[in-house]
Motif scaffolding. Structure first.
Motif, short mmCIF file in Angstrom:
data_model
loop_
_atom_site.label_atom_id
_atom_site.label_comp_id
_atom_site.label_asym_id
_atom_site.label_seq_id
_atom_site.Cartn_x
_atom_site.Cartn_y
_atom_site.Cartn_z
N THR A 173 0.86 -1.19 0.00
CA THR A 173 0.00 0.00 0.00
C THR A 173 0.89 1.23 0.00
OG1 THR A 173 -1.68 -1.16 1.32
CG2 THR A 173 -1.87 1.24 1.17
N VAL A 174 0.63 2.14 -0.93
CA VAL A 174 1.43 3.37 -1.03
C VAL A 174 0.60 4.54 -0.53
CG1 VAL A 174 2.68 4.92 -2.58
CG2 VAL A 174 2.70 2.44 -3.01
N TRP A 175 1.22 5.37 0.32
CA TRP A 175 0.58 6.58 0.84
C TRP A 175 1.35 7.80 0.35
CZ3 TRP A 175 -3.96 5.98 3.41
CH2 TRP A 175 -4.24 4.71 3.93
N ILE A 176 0.64 8.74 -0.26
CA ILE A 176 1.25 9.95 -0.81
C ILE A 176 0.66 11.19 -0.15
CG2 ILE A 176 1.37 11.43 -2.86
CD1 ILE A 176 1.53 8.99 -4.58
N ASP A 177 1.54 12.08 0.30
CA ASP A 177 1.10 13.41 0.73
C ASP A 177 1.77 14.41 -0.21
OD1 ASP A 177 0.29 15.73 1.90
OD2 ASP A 177 0.65 15.06 3.95
N VAL A 199 4.08 -2.58 3.64
CA VAL A 199 3.93 -3.98 3.22
C VAL A 199 3.20 -4.72 4.34
CG1 VAL A 199 5.11 -6.09 2.53
CG2 VAL A 199 6.03 -3.87 1.84
N ASP A 200 2.06 -5.30 4.00
CA ASP A 200 1.22 -5.96 5.00
C ASP A 200 0.91 -5.02 6.16
OD1 ASP A 200 0.95 -8.44 3.67
OD2 ASP A 200 2.89 -9.11 4.43
N GLY A 201 0.72 -3.73 5.84
CA GLY A 201 0.34 -2.75 6.85
C GLY A 201 1.47 -2.16 7.65
N LYS A 202 2.72 -2.62 7.40
CA LYS A 202 3.86 -2.11 8.15
C LYS A 202 4.65 -1.13 7.29
CE LYS A 202 4.34 -6.47 10.68
NZ LYS A 202 5.22 -7.63 10.95
N PRO A 203 4.99 0.05 7.83
CA PRO A 203 5.76 1.03 7.05
C PRO A 203 7.17 0.53 6.79
CG PRO A 203 5.58 1.75 9.33
CD PRO A 203 4.72 0.52 9.20
N VAL A 204 7.53 0.39 5.53
CA VAL A 204 8.82 -0.18 5.16
C VAL A 204 9.71 0.86 4.48
CG1 VAL A 204 9.95 -1.90 3.68
CG2 VAL A 204 7.90 -2.52 4.97
N TRP A 232 15.33 9.68 3.22
CA TRP A 232 14.70 8.42 2.84
C TRP A 232 15.14 7.31 3.78
CZ3 TRP A 232 17.93 4.38 1.88
CH2 TRP A 232 19.21 4.63 1.38
N ALA A 233 14.29 6.30 3.89
CA ALA A 233 14.60 5.16 4.75
C ALA A 233 13.97 3.90 4.19
CB ALA A 233 14.11 5.41 6.17
N PHE A 234 14.68 2.80 4.29
CA PHE A 234 14.21 1.47 3.94
C PHE A 234 14.46 0.61 5.18
CE2 PHE A 234 14.71 -2.13 0.50
CZ PHE A 234 13.70 -2.86 1.13
N ASP A 254 -0.06 11.44 6.31
CA ASP A 254 0.71 12.43 7.07
C ASP A 254 1.83 11.78 7.88
OD1 ASP A 254 -0.73 14.84 6.46
OD2 ASP A 254 -2.35 14.13 7.73
N ILE A 255 1.66 10.54 8.30
CA ILE A 255 2.56 9.96 9.29
C ILE A 255 3.30 8.70 8.85
CG2 ILE A 255 1.29 10.97 11.20
CD1 ILE A 255 -0.09 8.26 11.63
N CYS A 256 2.86 8.05 7.77
CA CYS A 256 3.45 6.77 7.38
C CYS A 256 4.93 6.90 7.02
CB CYS A 256 2.67 6.17 6.22
SG CYS A 256 3.20 4.52 5.72
N ALA A 257 5.29 7.90 6.21
CA ALA A 257 6.69 8.07 5.83
C ALA A 257 7.56 8.33 7.05
CB ALA A 257 6.82 9.23 4.82
N GLY A 258 7.06 9.15 7.96
CA GLY A 258 7.79 9.43 9.20
C GLY A 258 7.96 8.19 10.06
N ALA A 259 6.92 7.34 10.07
CA ALA A 259 7.00 6.11 10.85
C ALA A 259 8.12 5.21 10.34
CB ALA A 259 5.66 5.37 10.79
#
Length: 345
Positions: A153-157, A181-186, A200-202, A287-292
């Motif tokens: 799932t991709v989230w864009i702000d 991926v499967d609901g976890k921010p990767v 950026w983070a992986f 708003d928060i997924c990328a930061g997570a």
């Protein structure tokens, strides 16, 4: 001759033919739909490629955001109300950035589920990612990592901190992409259009940002939303005492970046370095997924106020508030928080 030897009038023949065409169409549409579904279930995507694509999307969106602001063609409007009753603004910068980011992702990977804060019914962009992977990503992530497309799932702000954007407080503005991926921010990407910096983070593989060498927990410096700093003040002081420094700021992306070493060109962020990011009201996942993802890649945590893990699939909202830390005992900090009743939506 009709079926079973029955004679039909010319009108009857025409109706019969139309019915036949309709049946064939629906059968064909069903086959196509099933094939698309099967493709989505069976196809795979490379997360390293998605990281590079996410960086490119955030940068391209940021160029639109900066251009609209510099040309002063915001075309500001209200698209509704927030859960707190404040006007929720949208500008031409939001829309242009959305088109760049959303269609770059969807044109490259049509099978992916992409959620964006904005929506636009005009003709979309036809641009496709050029498959170039930046050298810093290749250095930290030397190999690809494939996952089934249906788990992503991709989230864009397209423009975080729109209110501040209209007030020309550009230091708070970011564009963000998150891959769950499967609901976890990767994968998390936070780009600052007005400085050109990109974080950026992986998770589990690398990041281009660093945690600070020290953090303070007694009392911590706490960064909060400037739109309701007064509402959260008593909550924070009950937890950490009346001498706690509270930093009001705009944009969730900016607040997460306040927890790490400042980005190379981001001199304004130095004065807003915080130890904890707290939010007590309803907030959207873009708003928060990328930061997570960024926080987790550094060994930190972002949870609800009760310490619950946030699922970044399904619905777009999080009503449990959030606490984000890097370099602190997250559980111990949560235990200091007073009871907070989440808002009902």
């Amino acid at each position: 001759m009709a079926p079973m030897g029955i004679r039909l009038s010319p009108l009857g023949v025409a109706i019969f033919c139309l019915l036949g065409v309709g049946v064939i169409y629906h059968l064909y549409a069903g086959v196509i739909s099933n094939r698309v579904a099967a493709f989505r279930q069976g196809s795979k995507v490379d997360l390293r490629d998605l990281l590079a694509l996410s960086v490119e999307a955030a940068v391209q969106g940021g160029k639109e955001v900066k251009k609209v602001r510099e040309e002063n063609t915001l075309d500001e409007r209200t698209k509704g109300k927030t859960k707190e009753g404040a006007s929720e603004l949208m500008t031409l910068g939001d829309l242009r950035s959305h088109k760049k980011m959303f269609y770059l992702m969807k044109n490259t990977y049509p099978a992916l589920k992409v959620n964006s804060e904005e929506h636009d019914n005009s003709v979309g962009e036809d641009e496709v990612w050029n498959r170039d992977i930046p050298s810093d990503i290749l250095e930290k992530v030397p190999e690809g990592h494939e996952v089934p497309a249906h788990t992503v799932t991709v989230w864009i702000d397209p423009l975080d901190a729109t209110q501040e954007y209209t007030e020309n407080m550009s230091q708070y503005v970011t564009t963000m992409v998150c891959v769950a991926v499967d609901g976890k921010p990767v994968i998390g990407v936070i780009h600052k259009p007005f400085t050109g910096d990109t974080a950026w983070a992986f998770v589990g593989h690398g990041t281009n940002v660093r945690a600070r060498t020290s953090y303070i927990s007694s009392p911590p410096k706490v960064i909060v939303s400037r739109s309701h700093a007064g509402k959260v003040k008593s909550f924070i002081e009950d937890a950490f005492g009346n001498t706690t420094t509270i930093i009001p700021a705009g944009g969730a992306g900016y607040k997460v970046l306040s927890l790490v070493e400042p980005l190379p060109r981001d001199t304004a962020a130095t004065s807003d370095q915080a130890d904890v990011y707290i939010h007590v009201t309803f907030i959207k996942k873009w708003d928060i997924c990328a930061g997570a993802a960024l926080v987790e890649a550094l060994g930190g945590k972002m949870t609800t106020l009760k310490g619950e893990v946030i699922d970044y699939s399904g619905s777009e909202g999080n009503s449990g508030g959030l606490v984000a830390t890097v370099g602190l005992d997250h559980k111990a900090l949560l235990e200091k928080l007073p009871n907070w009743v989440p808002e009902k939506h």
